[in-house]
Design a protein around this motif. Sequence first.
Motif, PDB file in Angstrom:
ATOM      1  N   THR A 122       0.824  -1.271   0.154  1.00 33.32           N
ATOM      2  CA  THR A 122       0.137   0.077  -0.214  1.00 33.32           C
ATOM      3  C   THR A 122       0.886   1.314   0.006  1.00 33.32           C
ATOM      4  OG1 THR A 122      -1.765  -1.126   1.328  1.00 33.32           O
ATOM      5  CG2 THR A 122      -1.849   1.242   1.086  1.00 33.32           C
ATOM      6  N   ALA A 123       1.928   1.181   0.945  1.00 37.90           N
ATOM      7  CA  ALA A 123       2.733   2.563   0.742  1.00 37.90           C
ATOM      8  C   ALA A 123       3.525   2.584  -0.497  1.00 37.90           C
ATOM      9  CB  ALA A 123       3.770   2.241   1.915  1.00 37.90           C
ATOM     10  N   ALA A 124       3.789   1.497  -0.959  1.00 34.24           N
ATOM     11  CA  ALA A 124       4.497   1.684  -2.607  1.00 34.24           C
ATOM     12  C   ALA A 124       3.347   2.151  -3.602  1.00 34.24           C
ATOM     13  CB  ALA A 124       4.963   0.206  -3.055  1.00 34.24           C
ATOM     14  N   PHE A 125       2.399   1.680  -3.344  1.00 36.03           N
ATOM     15  CA  PHE A 125       1.314   2.391  -4.338  1.00 36.03           C
ATOM     16  C   PHE A 125       1.275   3.892  -4.224  1.00 36.03           C
ATOM     17  CE2 PHE A 125      -1.892  -1.549  -4.530  1.00 36.03           C
ATOM     18  CZ  PHE A 125      -0.916  -2.117  -5.313  1.00 36.03           C
ATOM     19  N   LEU A 126       0.987   4.347  -2.973  1.00 32.44           N
ATOM     20  CA  LEU A 126       0.928   5.928  -2.660  1.00 32.44           C
ATOM     21  C   LEU A 126       2.148   6.524  -3.015  1.00 32.44           C
ATOM     22  CD1 LEU A 126      -1.103   5.272   0.761  1.00 32.44           C
ATOM     23  CD2 LEU A 126      -2.014   5.533  -1.662  1.00 32.44           C
ATOM     24  N   ALA A 127       3.353   6.064  -2.426  1.00 30.15           N
ATOM     25  CA  ALA A 127       4.674   6.703  -2.577  1.00 30.15           C
ATOM     26  C   ALA A 127       5.024   6.776  -4.242  1.00 30.15           C
ATOM     27  CB  ALA A 127       5.494   5.923  -2.095  1.00 30.15           C
ATOM     28  N   ALA A 128       4.581   5.972  -4.957  1.00 29.57           N
ATOM     29  CA  ALA A 128       4.811   5.849  -6.325  1.00 29.57           C
ATOM     30  C   ALA A 128       3.644   7.116  -7.206  1.00 29.57           C
ATOM     31  CB  ALA A 128       4.479   4.690  -6.878  1.00 29.57           C
ATOM     32  N   GLY A 129       2.691   7.392  -6.478  1.00 29.62           N
ATOM     33  CA  GLY A 129       1.847   8.518  -6.990  1.00 29.62           C
ATOM     34  C   GLY A 129       0.529   7.922  -7.349  1.00 29.62           C
ATOM     35  N   ILE A 130      -0.042   6.777  -6.920  1.00 28.83           N
ATOM     36  CA  ILE A 130      -1.541   6.555  -6.989  1.00 28.83           C
ATOM     37  C   ILE A 130      -2.153   7.425  -6.218  1.00 28.83           C
ATOM     38  CG2 ILE A 130      -2.981   4.566  -6.682  1.00 28.83           C
ATOM     39  CD1 ILE A 130      -1.048   2.618  -7.571  1.00 28.83           C
ATOM     40  N   ASP A 131      -3.226   7.942  -6.683  1.00 32.40           N
ATOM     41  CA  ASP A 131      -4.057   8.876  -5.908  1.00 32.40           C
ATOM     42  C   ASP A 131      -5.398   8.049  -5.397  1.00 32.40           C
ATOM     43  OD1 ASP A 131      -5.996  10.524  -4.995  1.00 32.40           O
ATOM     44  OD2 ASP A 131      -5.801  12.054  -6.743  1.00 32.40           O
ATOM     45  N   ALA A 132      -5.287   7.734  -4.179  1.00 33.60           N
ATOM     46  CA  ALA A 132      -6.327   7.019  -3.344  1.00 33.60           C
ATOM     47  C   ALA A 132      -7.373   7.561  -3.123  1.00 33.60           C
ATOM     48  CB  ALA A 132      -5.758   6.314  -2.016  1.00 33.60           C
ATOM     49  N   LYS A 133      -7.648   8.924  -3.329  1.00 37.53           N
ATOM     50  CA  LYS A 133      -8.928   9.555  -3.215  1.00 37.53           C
ATOM     51  C   LYS A 133      -9.573   9.609  -4.651  1.00 37.53           C
ATOM     52  CE  LYS A 133      -7.556  13.042   0.423  1.00 37.53           C
ATOM     53  NZ  LYS A 133      -7.779  11.892   1.503  1.00 37.53           N
ATOM     54  N   LYS A 134      -8.946   9.911  -5.506  1.00 37.72           N
ATOM     55  CA  LYS A 134      -9.704   9.629  -6.924  1.00 37.72           C
ATOM     56  C   LYS A 134      -9.924   8.288  -7.367  1.00 37.72           C
ATOM     57  CE  LYS A 134      -8.966  11.309 -11.801  1.00 37.72           C
ATOM     58  NZ  LYS A 134      -7.743  11.895 -12.641  1.00 37.72           N
ATOM     59  N   HIS A 135      -9.024   7.324  -7.024  1.00 41.72           N
ATOM     60  CA  HIS A 135      -9.235   5.951  -7.291  1.00 41.72           C
ATOM     61  C   HIS A 135      -9.421   5.209  -6.125  1.00 41.72           C
ATOM     62  CE1 HIS A 135      -8.256   7.037 -11.476  1.00 41.72           C
ATOM     63  NE2 HIS A 135      -7.096   7.796 -11.258  1.00 41.72           N
ATOM     64  N   ILE A 136      -9.399   3.742  -6.218  1.00 42.64           N
ATOM     65  CA  ILE A 136      -9.620   2.938  -5.301  1.00 42.64           C
ATOM     66  C   ILE A 136      -8.519   2.083  -4.823  1.00 42.64           C
ATOM     67  CG2 ILE A 136     -11.159   1.102  -4.138  1.00 42.64           C
ATOM     68  CD1 ILE A 136     -13.282   2.156  -5.631  1.00 42.64           C
ATOM     69  N   VAL A 137      -8.008   2.252  -3.743  1.00 39.79           N
ATOM     70  CA  VAL A 137      -6.706   1.374  -3.155  1.00 39.79           C
ATOM     71  C   VAL A 137      -7.257   0.698  -2.060  1.00 39.79           C
ATOM     72  CG1 VAL A 137      -4.557   1.384  -2.090  1.00 39.79           C
ATOM     73  CG2 VAL A 137      -5.158   3.033  -3.937  1.00 39.79           C
ATOM     74  N   PHE A 138      -7.177  -0.714  -2.112  1.00 44.49           N
ATOM     75  CA  PHE A 138      -7.665  -1.412  -0.758  1.00 44.49           C
ATOM     76  C   PHE A 138      -7.255  -2.716  -0.969  1.00 44.49           C
ATOM     77  CE2 PHE A 138      -9.827  -2.738  -4.744  1.00 44.49           C
ATOM     78  CZ  PHE A 138     -10.378  -4.172  -4.330  1.00 44.49           C
ATOM     79  N   ASN A 139      -7.292  -3.659   0.031  1.00 46.29           N
ATOM     80  CA  ASN A 139      -6.577  -4.972   0.207  1.00 46.29           C
ATOM     81  C   ASN A 139      -7.744  -5.828   0.140  1.00 46.29           C
ATOM     82  OD1 ASN A 139      -7.306  -3.958   3.139  1.00 46.29           O
ATOM     83  ND2 ASN A 139      -6.825  -6.060   3.693  1.00 46.29           N
ATOM     84  N   GLN A 140      -7.688  -6.994  -0.758  1.00 45.44           N
ATOM     85  CA  GLN A 140      -8.716  -7.946  -1.270  1.00 45.44           C
ATOM     86  C   GLN A 140      -9.851  -8.424  -0.116  1.00 45.44           C
ATOM     87  OE1 GLN A 140      -6.869 -11.115  -2.548  1.00 45.44           O
ATOM     88  NE2 GLN A 140      -8.113 -11.581  -4.296  1.00 45.44           N
ATOM     89  N   SER A 141      -8.924  -8.670   0.973  1.00 45.53           N
ATOM     90  CA  SER A 141      -9.828  -9.736   2.008  1.00 45.53           C
ATOM     91  C   SER A 141     -10.818  -8.723   2.625  1.00 45.53           C
ATOM     92  CB  SER A 141      -8.786 -10.242   3.001  1.00 45.53           C
ATOM     93  OG  SER A 141      -8.037  -9.164   3.648  1.00 45.53           O
ATOM     94  N   ARG A 142     -10.865  -7.518   2.591  1.00 48.01           N
ATOM     95  CA  ARG A 142     -11.695  -6.667   3.131  1.00 48.01           C
ATOM     96  C   ARG A 142     -13.005  -6.529   2.246  1.00 48.01           C
ATOM     97  NH1 ARG A 142     -10.262  -2.240   6.654  1.00 48.01           N
ATOM     98  NH2 ARG A 142      -7.701  -2.072   6.756  1.00 48.01           N
ATOM     99  N   VAL A 143     -13.194  -7.096   1.253  1.00 47.47           N
ATOM    100  CA  VAL A 143     -14.223  -7.311   0.340  1.00 47.47           C
ATOM    101  C   VAL A 143     -14.464  -8.633  -0.019  1.00 47.47           C
ATOM    102  CG1 VAL A 143     -15.136  -6.695  -1.776  1.00 47.47           C
ATOM    103  CG2 VAL A 143     -13.304  -5.363  -0.868  1.00 47.47           C
ATOM    104  N   PRO A 144     -15.573  -9.517   0.853  1.00 45.87           N
ATOM    105  CA  PRO A 144     -15.767 -10.786   0.917  1.00 45.87           C
ATOM    106  C   PRO A 144     -16.351 -11.216  -0.491  1.00 45.87           C
ATOM    107  CG  PRO A 144     -17.329  -9.821   2.443  1.00 45.87           C
ATOM    108  CD  PRO A 144     -16.282  -8.465   2.062  1.00 45.87           C
TER     109      PRO A 144
END
Length: 344
Positions: free
Chosen positions: A66-88
Amino acid sequence: MSAFQQRVFSGVQPTGNLHLGNYLGAIQKFVDLQDNYDCMYCVVDMHAITVWQDPNELRDNIREVTAAFLAAGIDAKKHIVFNQSRVPQHAELAWVFNCVARMGWLNRMTQFKEKAGKDRENASVGLFAYPALMAADILVYRGTHVPVGDDQKQHLELARDIAQKFNNDFADSIAANGHADGFFPLPEPLITGPATRVMSLRDGSKKMSKSDASDLSRINLRDDAEQIAAKIRKARTDPEPLPSEAKGLEGRREADNLVGIYAALSGDSRDKVLSEFGGGQFSSFKQALADLCIEKLAPITSEMRRMQADTAYIDSVLEDGGVRARELAQGTMDQVKDIIGLLR
């Protein structure tokens, strides 16, 4: 495809020790796609547990990706960043797809054969069936595009086969539920850039991997400038000078890999890189490559470290992304249940 909202889905496994291959083969492309698509970027922790994971390390690794996604420049407000197991709903749709996919299709998956090795009987059922979960990852959001490396194209073909069979098996019910063009899209691969497959610095025939016994085979995203420079300086090459055009790299795997890395980091073509460095010795090219790697990776590494120290922030990003992802996924699952005849 026009009947479906264009949406990109992709994920990275939290198995630790992210490296340059993960960045160039996936994360950098995720960043580039943000301007043109609605994107969903997932830390696929349920895929990670197809082989045993230490629970504490797994939690750390989920946050690292997650930190790598955000540090590289992925915008978690405009797009959706999540971990799979939170979504059954991922697992829920995967079971439906287990009932749609055929054994013969999964038996043909070459990655299972490679990962299971000779001891196939002792591999987990999850390792065998995970291509159906991968299909569910994409299709629970009715994803239309997936950035993939060469090694994942077969799994995307399977996702398309599953979507097509579902659409055919339940065609009448799908039409009755108001979907004239089928319910699931057939997701398209997005293969972009000059280095979709980054190879080992020690052996150009092998993919760069965290499991390689030699740390010199890869550049880790947590490496400092001195480590990066040393690894590139020691990278295997051949005695010939660099050619002046890409055709001259044929049969020279290690040279081709280093030129491909430079091209991907700089955004230039292999031919452009070779027009600048062709005819020269590897030593000067390696120095330029090391400088470029450090320039591109140092800010990301620094920001990753800062974010990983703030676990509350990372967890808040994943929680927010999970809420937004579940809303989309539940809409899909409600319709899937109506289509196949399950009461809800």
